[in-house]
Design an enzyme around this catalytic site. Sequence first.
Site, mmCIF file in Angstrom:
data_model
loop_
_atom_site.group_PDB
_atom_site.id
_atom_site.type_symbol
_atom_site.label_atom_id
_atom_site.label_comp_id
_atom_site.label_asym_id
_atom_site.label_seq_id
_atom_site.Cartn_x
_atom_site.Cartn_y
_atom_site.Cartn_z
ATOM 1 N NE ARG A 233 -4.268 -1.339 0.066
ATOM 2 C CZ ARG A 233 -4.395 -2.288 -0.837
ATOM 3 N NH1 ARG A 233 -3.405 -2.495 -1.717
ATOM 4 N NH2 ARG A 233 -5.477 -3.044 -0.891
ATOM 5 C CD GLU A 262 -1.591 3.859 -6.277
ATOM 6 O OE1 GLU A 262 -2.685 3.355 -6.599
ATOM 7 O OE2 GLU A 262 -0.637 3.190 -5.852
ATOM 8 C CG HIS A 280 -1.842 -0.192 -7.320
ATOM 9 N ND1 HIS A 280 -2.376 0.662 -6.390
ATOM 10 C CD2 HIS A 280 -2.083 -1.449 -6.838
ATOM 11 C CE1 HIS A 280 -2.922 -0.030 -5.414
ATOM 12 N NE2 HIS A 280 -2.748 -1.309 -5.665
#
Length: 525
Positions: A233, A262, A280
């Site tokens: 994370r 993000e 990601h």
Amino acid sequence: MPQVILCDPIHPAGLARLLAQSHLEVLDLCTTPKDELPSMLKNAHALITRSMTPINASMLAQAQELKVIVRAGVGVDNVDIPHCSQRGIVVMNVPTANTIAAVELTMTHMLNAVRNFPGANAQLKHERLWRREDWYGTELCGKKLGIIGFGNIGSRVGVRALAFGMEVFAYDPYIHKSKVADLGAIYTKNFADILACDIITIHTPKNQETINIIDQQEIAQMKEGVILINCARGGLYNENALYEALRSKKVRWLGIDVFSKEPGTSNPLLDLENVYVTPHIGANTLESQEQIALQAAQAVIQALRGSAYPNALNIPIQENMASYAKPYLQLTQKLGFLCSQINKDACTHLELTLSGPIQEYAESLLTFTLMGLLKPTLGDEVNYVNAPFIAKERHITLSTKTLEDATPYTNLISLQINTPTQITQVSGTVFANDLLKITNINGFEMDISPQGHMILFKNTDKPGVVGNVGQTLAKHNINIADFRLGRNAKAQALAVILVDTPINSEILHALQQIPHCLGVSLVSI
């Protein structure tokens, strides 16, 4: 008929599993404009969503029949969990389907950091230079790896690192040290042991305890040239502290898949040559997307049946429950659900025996057991809050026993249900990869997963019985998916038969007429 609505697209395998359930009405509204969705949720009992649909009070205003929301993935930022809890709607996610994908991405970042594959690739392909002397790396073998968070992903990274010949240290205050030792790694409660490692990787949830768990102070205690990995994370490592440490080469390499904000296209870390980045993509494998869809579909099916709420996020459980313990909540509810169908008389006493480290979660496990036991008869009248009170009203006495040793298992749960006419006993455990197993039914040793349509066929242990059972099911066009047989010292046998379709009264009667039959129970979990 319960209605299931897909708000966002999932892998076709998940949709196929839902459509195969004849007792469910499935509506695919993935292409419906989001502003039109609220009016179409009036009859919905379950929703499956990903990250594209905002699940909030406005969206759910007309969804008065809604009982279950499943987020097909890990993050639930788009779901208003407090509102759902207030409404009595259970929210679940699918946190383990992408486990292997995330593990392998972590190892990829680790290997890139020690061998600089992207740099060698770019020089040869784009500059057309053959300069082997530029690409001397180091080896994983013999290096110390510090893993922060030793759950589903962290433990599997540890297994793979051990295979590379690394010395693995694990820091996770919420797991039993035996889980680490059993894998051949070293358990530590001293965070300094992690900071002294050659490579450090993190695999924890993002919460107040873990945000900035690696900051300027922690980096100062690390060895020169340490390698850091984050595929969990964004924000677990302080990015400002990382930037300065990378510039000074205190941190030799950083492999990172997640960012505090993000999309991370403007993140300053992207400017540094000793940073490897991916956007990601921890869950971005074809296999994980299929598993996410299948597990989301299965969660809906089980929740609407009332047999289990796997990975429920807003069901009250004991604070700081270790990740290894959470699958046992699902297991114990299924054991209760199983007992309620084997023994349909009114329960007078429930005894839960917990062996191994799992015993510290007796309170939560007892609540989930009660839910499984009472749900088939009470339906929506029972929930995780009122289950103990209903048991008291029904004069069901409750007791728990704890045992230190669960040999040959790490943990074992045994449930005994007493009624005026009989006693039912079942046991189960959880293996690696959160694999739930029933290990014993009424004294018969078993090894079967608690899910699907099951026939429990008890008989005198005589030749030809198993063949007659198979012929009877074949005659009625019933396909056997799994068949497990246990025997006891009384010359009796118990077959647990997993079938693809439910058994009707005609087939049940035919099974009961088989010679040497002592009893047949039908179970759907």
